[in-house]
Design a protein around this motif. Structure first.
Motif, PDB file in Angstrom:
ATOM      1  N   ARG A  62       0.837  -1.132   0.151  1.00 56.23           N
ATOM      2  CA  ARG A  62      -0.024  -0.075   0.014  1.00 56.23           C
ATOM      3  C   ARG A  62       0.755   1.379  -0.072  1.00 56.23           C
ATOM      4  O   ARG A  62       0.474   2.226  -0.623  1.00 56.23           O
ATOM      5  CB  ARG A  62      -0.915   0.077   1.290  1.00 56.23           C
ATOM      6  N   HIS A  63       1.902   1.350   0.625  1.00 54.55           N
ATOM      7  CA  HIS A  63       2.914   2.423   0.804  1.00 54.55           C
ATOM      8  C   HIS A  63       3.681   2.384  -0.459  1.00 54.55           C
ATOM      9  O   HIS A  63       3.765   3.624  -1.174  1.00 54.55           O
ATOM     10  CB  HIS A  63       3.785   2.231   2.119  1.00 54.55           C
ATOM     11  N   LYS A  64       4.342   1.299  -1.024  1.00 52.47           N
ATOM     12  CA  LYS A  64       5.279   1.302  -2.092  1.00 52.47           C
ATOM     13  C   LYS A  64       4.505   1.603  -3.379  1.00 52.47           C
ATOM     14  O   LYS A  64       5.161   2.543  -4.121  1.00 52.47           O
ATOM     15  CB  LYS A  64       5.989  -0.121  -2.099  1.00 52.47           C
ATOM     16  N   TYR A  65       3.414   1.133  -3.483  1.00 53.32           N
ATOM     17  CA  TYR A  65       2.829   1.255  -4.897  1.00 53.32           C
ATOM     18  C   TYR A  65       1.661   2.138  -4.623  1.00 53.32           C
ATOM     19  O   TYR A  65       0.647   2.247  -5.544  1.00 53.32           O
ATOM     20  CB  TYR A  65       2.231  -0.075  -5.437  1.00 53.32           C
ATOM     21  N   ALA A  66       1.679   3.332  -3.840  1.00 55.05           N
ATOM     22  CA  ALA A  66       0.492   4.067  -3.335  1.00 55.05           C
ATOM     23  C   ALA A  66       0.099   4.838  -4.824  1.00 55.05           C
ATOM     24  O   ALA A  66      -1.091   5.219  -5.168  1.00 55.05           O
ATOM     25  CB  ALA A  66       0.712   4.997  -2.362  1.00 55.05           C
ATOM     26  N   GLY A  67       1.261   5.638  -5.331  1.00 56.14           N
ATOM     27  CA  GLY A  67       0.715   6.334  -6.419  1.00 56.14           C
ATOM     28  C   GLY A  67       0.110   5.542  -7.450  1.00 56.14           C
ATOM     29  O   GLY A  67      -0.871   6.043  -8.315  1.00 56.14           O
ATOM     30  N   GLU A  68       0.628   4.014  -8.127  1.00 61.91           N
ATOM     31  CA  GLU A  68      -0.039   3.349  -8.896  1.00 61.91           C
ATOM     32  C   GLU A  68      -1.352   2.929  -8.492  1.00 61.91           C
ATOM     33  O   GLU A  68      -2.292   2.825  -9.266  1.00 61.91           O
ATOM     34  CB  GLU A  68       0.988   2.138  -9.373  1.00 61.91           C
ATOM     35  N   ILE A  69      -1.519   2.546  -7.358  1.00 54.85           N
ATOM     36  CA  ILE A  69      -2.814   2.140  -6.993  1.00 54.85           C
ATOM     37  C   ILE A  69      -3.903   3.477  -7.118  1.00 54.85           C
ATOM     38  O   ILE A  69      -4.949   3.262  -7.479  1.00 54.85           O
ATOM     39  CB  ILE A  69      -2.870   1.514  -5.397  1.00 54.85           C
ATOM     40  N   LEU A  70      -3.632   4.512  -6.713  1.00 57.43           N
ATOM     41  CA  LEU A  70      -4.426   5.622  -6.875  1.00 57.43           C
ATOM     42  C   LEU A  70      -4.544   6.090  -8.146  1.00 57.43           C
ATOM     43  O   LEU A  70      -5.759   6.465  -8.589  1.00 57.43           O
ATOM     44  CB  LEU A  70      -3.788   6.814  -6.225  1.00 57.43           C
ATOM     45  N   ALA A  71      -3.602   5.919  -9.013  1.00 60.66           N
ATOM     46  CA  ALA A  71      -3.880   6.271 -10.456  1.00 60.66           C
ATOM     47  C   ALA A  71      -4.915   5.135 -11.135  1.00 60.66           C
ATOM     48  O   ALA A  71      -5.891   5.488 -12.004  1.00 60.66           O
ATOM     49  CB  ALA A  71      -2.531   6.451 -11.412  1.00 60.66           C
ATOM     50  N   GLY A  72      -4.655   4.008 -10.868  1.00 60.59           N
ATOM     51  CA  GLY A  72      -5.511   2.887 -11.466  1.00 60.59           C
ATOM     52  C   GLY A  72      -7.017   2.889 -10.743  1.00 60.59           C
ATOM     53  O   GLY A  72      -8.008   2.985 -11.505  1.00 60.59           O
ATOM     54  N   MET A  73      -7.154   3.764  -9.320  1.00 61.00           N
ATOM     55  CA  MET A  73      -8.489   3.806  -8.833  1.00 61.00           C
ATOM     56  C   MET A  73      -9.134   5.008  -9.444  1.00 61.00           C
ATOM     57  O   MET A  73     -10.383   4.955  -9.557  1.00 61.00           O
ATOM     58  CB  MET A  73      -8.349   4.070  -7.385  1.00 61.00           C
ATOM     59  N   VAL A  74      -8.251   5.968  -9.934  1.00 63.12           N
ATOM     60  CA  VAL A  74      -9.044   7.236 -10.579  1.00 63.12           C
ATOM     61  C   VAL A  74      -9.521   6.858 -12.115  1.00 63.12           C
ATOM     62  O   VAL A  74     -10.575   7.094 -12.449  1.00 63.12           O
ATOM     63  CB  VAL A  74      -7.899   8.270 -10.867  1.00 63.12           C
ATOM     64  N   ILE A  75      -8.663   5.909 -12.663  1.00 67.60           N
ATOM     65  CA  ILE A  75      -8.997   5.623 -13.937  1.00 67.60           C
ATOM     66  C   ILE A  75     -10.335   4.745 -13.806  1.00 67.60           C
ATOM     67  O   ILE A  75     -11.454   4.880 -14.634  1.00 67.60           O
ATOM     68  CB  ILE A  75      -7.910   4.476 -14.520  1.00 67.60           C
ATOM     69  N   ARG A  76     -10.336   3.729 -12.979  1.00 67.62           N
ATOM     70  CA  ARG A  76     -11.575   3.032 -12.765  1.00 67.62           C
ATOM     71  C   ARG A  76     -12.598   3.850 -12.328  1.00 67.62           C
ATOM     72  O   ARG A  76     -13.731   3.638 -12.928  1.00 67.62           O
ATOM     73  CB  ARG A  76     -11.033   2.040 -11.747  1.00 67.62           C
ATOM     74  N   GLY A  77     -12.643   4.841 -11.486  1.00 68.05           N
ATOM     75  CA  GLY A  77     -13.457   5.475 -11.079  1.00 68.05           C
ATOM     76  C   GLY A  77     -14.152   6.187 -12.090  1.00 68.05           C
ATOM     77  O   GLY A  77     -15.369   6.406 -12.094  1.00 68.05           O
ATOM     78  N   ARG A  78     -13.472   6.925 -13.006  1.00 64.77           N
ATOM     79  CA  ARG A  78     -13.975   7.738 -14.101  1.00 64.77           C
ATOM     80  C   ARG A  78     -14.665   6.844 -15.174  1.00 64.77           C
ATOM     81  O   ARG A  78     -15.972   7.180 -15.599  1.00 64.77           O
ATOM     82  CB  ARG A  78     -13.029   8.576 -14.695  1.00 64.77           C
ATOM     83  N   LEU A  79     -14.272   5.831 -15.428  1.00 65.17           N
ATOM     84  CA  LEU A  79     -14.931   4.819 -16.127  1.00 65.17           C
ATOM     85  C   LEU A  79     -16.095   4.297 -15.408  1.00 65.17           C
ATOM     86  O   LEU A  79     -17.381   4.390 -16.215  1.00 65.17           O
ATOM     87  CB  LEU A  79     -14.116   3.334 -16.569  1.00 65.17           C
ATOM     88  N   GLN A  80     -16.169   3.925 -14.441  1.00 65.29           N
ATOM     89  CA  GLN A  80     -17.349   3.658 -13.528  1.00 65.29           C
ATOM     90  C   GLN A  80     -18.554   4.900 -13.378  1.00 65.29           C
ATOM     91  O   GLN A  80     -19.670   4.539 -13.695  1.00 65.29           O
ATOM     92  CB  GLN A  80     -17.079   3.214 -12.054  1.00 65.29           C
ATOM     93  N   ALA A  81     -17.949   6.042 -13.318  1.00 62.26           N
ATOM     94  CA  ALA A  81     -18.884   7.223 -13.234  1.00 62.26           C
ATOM     95  C   ALA A  81     -19.679   7.298 -14.675  1.00 62.26           C
ATOM     96  O   ALA A  81     -20.814   7.565 -14.645  1.00 62.26           O
ATOM     97  CB  ALA A  81     -18.140   8.393 -12.864  1.00 62.26           C
ATOM     98  N   ALA A  82     -18.992   7.045 -15.712  1.00 58.19           N
ATOM     99  CA  ALA A  82     -19.523   7.163 -17.082  1.00 58.19           C
ATOM    100  C   ALA A  82     -20.615   6.300 -17.165  1.00 58.19           C
ATOM    101  O   ALA A  82     -21.777   6.685 -17.578  1.00 58.19           O
ATOM    102  CB  ALA A  82     -18.483   6.948 -18.048  1.00 58.19           C
ATOM    103  N   VAL A  83     -20.686   4.916 -16.914  1.00 58.86           N
ATOM    104  CA  VAL A  83     -21.380   4.094 -16.906  1.00 58.86           C
ATOM    105  C   VAL A  83     -22.580   4.235 -15.665  1.00 58.86           C
ATOM    106  O   VAL A  83     -24.039   3.800 -16.172  1.00 58.86           O
ATOM    107  CB  VAL A  83     -21.031   2.452 -17.002  1.00 58.86           C
ATOM    108  N   PHE A  84     -22.276   4.434 -14.561  1.00 55.37           N
ATOM    109  CA  PHE A  84     -23.287   4.819 -13.608  1.00 55.37           C
ATOM    110  C   PHE A  84     -24.229   5.756 -14.044  1.00 55.37           C
ATOM    111  O   PHE A  84     -25.211   5.747 -13.797  1.00 55.37           O
ATOM    112  CB  PHE A  84     -22.336   5.037 -12.175  1.00 55.37           C
TER     113      PHE A  84
END
Length: 282
Positions: A62-84
């Motif tokens: 969670r610490h080492k890959y925090a930036g990449e996890i957050l980037a993946g979550m933002v991409i997912r969130g925006r795609l999900q927001a489009a369909v939702f």
């Protein structure tokens, strides 16, 4: 990791320019909270999606890959927001129904064939948001190309399923979806092919049992906030109140993720993000 604790005392975000360790600490706490909340809801995200599903599992990752996890979550969130948001609009327009969300989704069952769900999948293919190379997208967001940590199919599968369960007119579904504009521009050639060679069958009707399962354990993907298996009491509130209740929960999660991403990368919340996808992702 920094011992200064700029993220800590008041419980707020670290200031702009704070040490990386403080940003990692702040991000990791949210990622852990997200994981624990998903677990508490019965959403099984363990050992899912090869790498990405495992990254939130330990303090170290969670610490080492925090930036990449957050980037993946933002991409997912925006795609999900489009369909939702598009599905919520379809419900408000009376073209679909929130009752489609009451049954669990079979998240591993891919669509296809000469049926409403298969046609909806092909319809999505005319929009630019669903025609991009997601490996290139994640590369532009700072995630090394070739890692393929992120599975983005859940958003498409959810939309196909809930629309196929409750549509009144597939022509109306397309028109409202296009007018809503969250899926990006329409590819003219792909649309012509769909209209001329693969129009929806007028005999098709919605089936509330489309892509259902008797077992519900969530999508198996981390940071998937699309609702299924909801309490029927939400649909009994009426369309408007039901949409508002579901939207509040969904967009709270998305806004929290966007805020943490901005804090981690010292980004002005009003600044533009990478513009590599049309529609809600940019």
């Amino acid at each position: 990791m920094s011992s200064k604790g700029t993220a800590g005392a008041a419980g707020g975000p670290p200031p702009v320019g704070a040490p990386l360790g403080d940003k990692q600490e702040y991000a990791a706490a949210m990622i852990k909270e997200e994981l624990e909340d998903m677990d508490s809801r019965g959403w099984d995200v363990h050992m899912a999606e090869a790498g990405f599903g495992e990254l939130p599992q330990t303090e170290y990752t969670r610490h080492k890959y925090a930036g990449e996890i957050l980037a993946g979550m933002v991409i997912r969130g925006r795609l999900q927001a489009a369909v939702f948001d598009t599905f919520m609009e379809l419900c408000l327009q009376g073209v679909c129904s929130l009752s489609a969300l009451e049954r669990p989704v079979s998240w591993n069952n891919r669509s296809g064939g000469d049926n409403p769900r298969g046609w909806i999948s092909r319809m999505l293919g005319v929009f630019s948001c669903f025609r991009v190379n997601m490996e290139w997208v994640q590369s532009d967001w700072g995630i090394s190309r070739g890692k393929k940590w992120f599975d983005y199919d859940a958003a498409y599968l959810w939309f196909e399923t809930v629309v196929a369960r409750s549509f009144t007119s597939l022509d109306a579904v397309f028109n409202i979806t296009r007018r809503k504009g969250l899926f990006g521009a329409v590819n003219a050639e792909a649309l012509k092919k769909l209209e001329e060679k693969d129009p929806p069958n007028p005999a098709w009707v919605a089936d509330i049992n489309t892509n259902s399962t008797n077992y519900w354990g969530g999508s198996g993907t981390f940071a998937c906030w699309l609702p299924d298996n909801i309490d029927p009491g939400l649909t009994q509130l009426g369309v408007y109140d039901g949409v508002m209740a579901l939207s509040k929960d969904f967009h709270m999660r998305r806004a929290r993720t966007e805020m943490h991403y901005a804090v981690f990368f010292d980004i002005d919340r009003d600044a533009e993000y990478p513009e590599d996808m049309e529609g809600e992702l940019n």
